[in-house]
Design an enzyme around this catalytic site. Sequence first.
Site, PDB file in Angstrom:
ATOM      1  N   CYS A   1      69.161  52.204  21.512  1.00  0.00           N
ATOM      2  CA  CYS A   1      68.053  51.709  22.402  1.00  0.00           C
ATOM      3  C   CYS A   1      68.072  50.483  22.892  1.00  0.00           C
ATOM      4  CB  CYS A   1      66.799  51.841  21.544  1.00  0.00           C
ATOM      5  SG  CYS A   1      65.860  53.599  21.206  1.00  0.00           S
TER       6      CYS A   1
ATOM      7  N   GLY B   1      78.873  63.882  10.417  1.00  0.00           N
ATOM      8  CA  GLY B   1      79.476  62.726  10.952  1.00  0.00           C
ATOM      9  C   GLY B   1      78.642  61.826  11.790  1.00  0.00           C
TER      10      GLY B   1
ATOM     11  N   THR C   1      76.335  58.865  12.644  1.00  0.00           N
ATOM     12  CA  THR C   1      76.211  57.572  12.255  1.00  0.00           C
ATOM     13  C   THR C   1      75.293  56.687  12.962  1.00  0.00           C
ATOM     14  OG1 THR C   1      78.001  56.676  13.625  1.00  0.00           O
ATOM     15  CG2 THR C   1      78.612  57.209  11.154  1.00  0.00           C
TER      16      THR C   1
ATOM     17  N   HIS D   1      70.382  58.007  17.106  1.00  0.00           N
ATOM     18  CA  HIS D   1      69.820  58.442  18.791  1.00  0.00           C
ATOM     19  C   HIS D   1      70.655  59.388  19.325  1.00  0.00           C
ATOM     20  CE1 HIS D   1      68.058  56.279  22.568  1.00  0.00           C
ATOM     21  NE2 HIS D   1      68.735  57.300  22.651  1.00  0.00           N
TER      22      HIS D   1
ATOM     23  N   HIS E   1      73.356  61.725  20.828  1.00  0.00           N
ATOM     24  CA  HIS E   1      74.394  61.292  22.099  1.00  0.00           C
ATOM     25  C   HIS E   1      75.352  62.175  21.767  1.00  0.00           C
ATOM     26  CE1 HIS E   1      75.335  59.402  17.814  1.00  0.00           C
ATOM     27  NE2 HIS E   1      76.685  59.591  17.967  1.00  0.00           N
TER      28      HIS E   1
HETATM   29  P1  5GP Z   1      78.494  59.397  15.844  1.00  0.00           P
HETATM   30  O1  5GP Z   1      79.610  59.011  14.439  1.00  0.00           O
HETATM   31  O2  5GP Z   1      76.971  59.011  15.310  1.00  0.00           O
HETATM   32  O3  5GP Z   1      78.781  60.627  16.250  1.00  0.00           O
HETATM   33  O4  5GP Z   1      78.874  58.255  16.951  1.00  0.00           O
HETATM   34  C1  5GP Z   1      78.479  56.932  16.961  1.00  0.00           C
HETATM   35  C2  5GP Z   1      79.474  56.315  17.912  1.00  0.00           C
HETATM   36  O5  5GP Z   1      79.077  54.929  18.348  1.00  0.00           O
HETATM   37  C3  5GP Z   1      80.793  56.097  17.283  1.00  0.00           C
HETATM   38  O6  5GP Z   1      81.996  56.656  18.049  1.00  0.00           O
HETATM   39  C4  5GP Z   1      81.067  54.373  17.325  1.00  0.00           C
HETATM   40  O7  5GP Z   1      82.255  54.200  17.367  1.00  0.00           O
HETATM   41  C5  5GP Z   1      80.078  54.380  18.294  1.00  0.00           C
HETATM   42  N1  5GP Z   1      79.534  53.021  18.279  1.00  0.00           N
HETATM   43  C6  5GP Z   1      78.932  52.174  17.027  1.00  0.00           C
HETATM   44  N2  5GP Z   1      78.249  50.790  17.434  1.00  0.00           N
HETATM   45  C7  5GP Z   1      78.653  50.874  18.681  1.00  0.00           C
HETATM   46  C8  5GP Z   1      78.539  49.690  19.553  1.00  0.00           C
HETATM   47  O8  5GP Z   1      77.816  48.835  19.127  1.00  0.00           O
HETATM   48  N3  5GP Z   1      79.172  49.716  20.843  1.00  0.00           N
HETATM   49  C9  5GP Z   1      79.605  51.032  21.508  1.00  0.00           C
HETATM   50  N4  5GP Z   1      79.876  50.943  22.591  1.00  0.00           N
HETATM   51  N5  5GP Z   1      79.830  52.257  20.529  1.00  0.00           N
HETATM   52  C10 5GP Z   1      79.457  51.967  19.229  1.00  0.00           C
HETATM   53 ZN    ZN Z   2      67.283  54.844  19.995  1.00  0.00          ZN
END
Ligand code: 5GP
Ligand code: ZN
Length: 110
Positions: A6, A90, A92, A95, A97
């Site tokens: 967000c 996985g 992290t 929100h 995505h």
């Molecule tokens: P998840 O692990 O939740 O599926 O994916 C979260 C993704 O967000 C990860 O691939 C991580 O590298 C990315 N990510 C985390 N913090 C940031 C940030 O501050 N900026 C960007 N551009 N990506 C982020």
């Molecule tokens: Zn959000």
Amino acid sequence: MDCLFCKIIAGEIPSNKLYEDELCYAFYDIAPMAPVHFLVVPKQHFASAAEVNGENAAVIGHIYAVIAKLTKELGISSFRVVNNCGPDAGQTVFHIHFHVLAGKTLGGFA
Ligand code: 5GP
Ligand code: ZN
């Protein structure tokens, strides 16, 4: 709302933006897992695929249409869309995505 994505959508945290419209925001992942790795998120906050319902489901189709448009514009014909739902899968950032990965031969996964 203390949510990283967000804050990125609101411009409070900088991002390498690829695309934005009234419903969604696309930006490059900060820790790419492939030569091309971007994320597409709805502007409306909801945590994960487990919270998709009749009220918010339409944005998921819209996001897939945006992914098709962006990959075409980037000249990408093969890509993988990944949605992690829940910590054991996985996720992290809570929100919802969609990861879009491309630019190399992507191995199998399980
Ligand atoms: P998840 O692990 O939740 O599926 O994916 C979260 C993704 O967000 C990860 O691939 C991580 O590298 C990315 N990510 C985390 N913090 C940031 C940030 O501050 N900026 C960007 N551009 N990506 C982020
Ligand atoms: Zn959000």
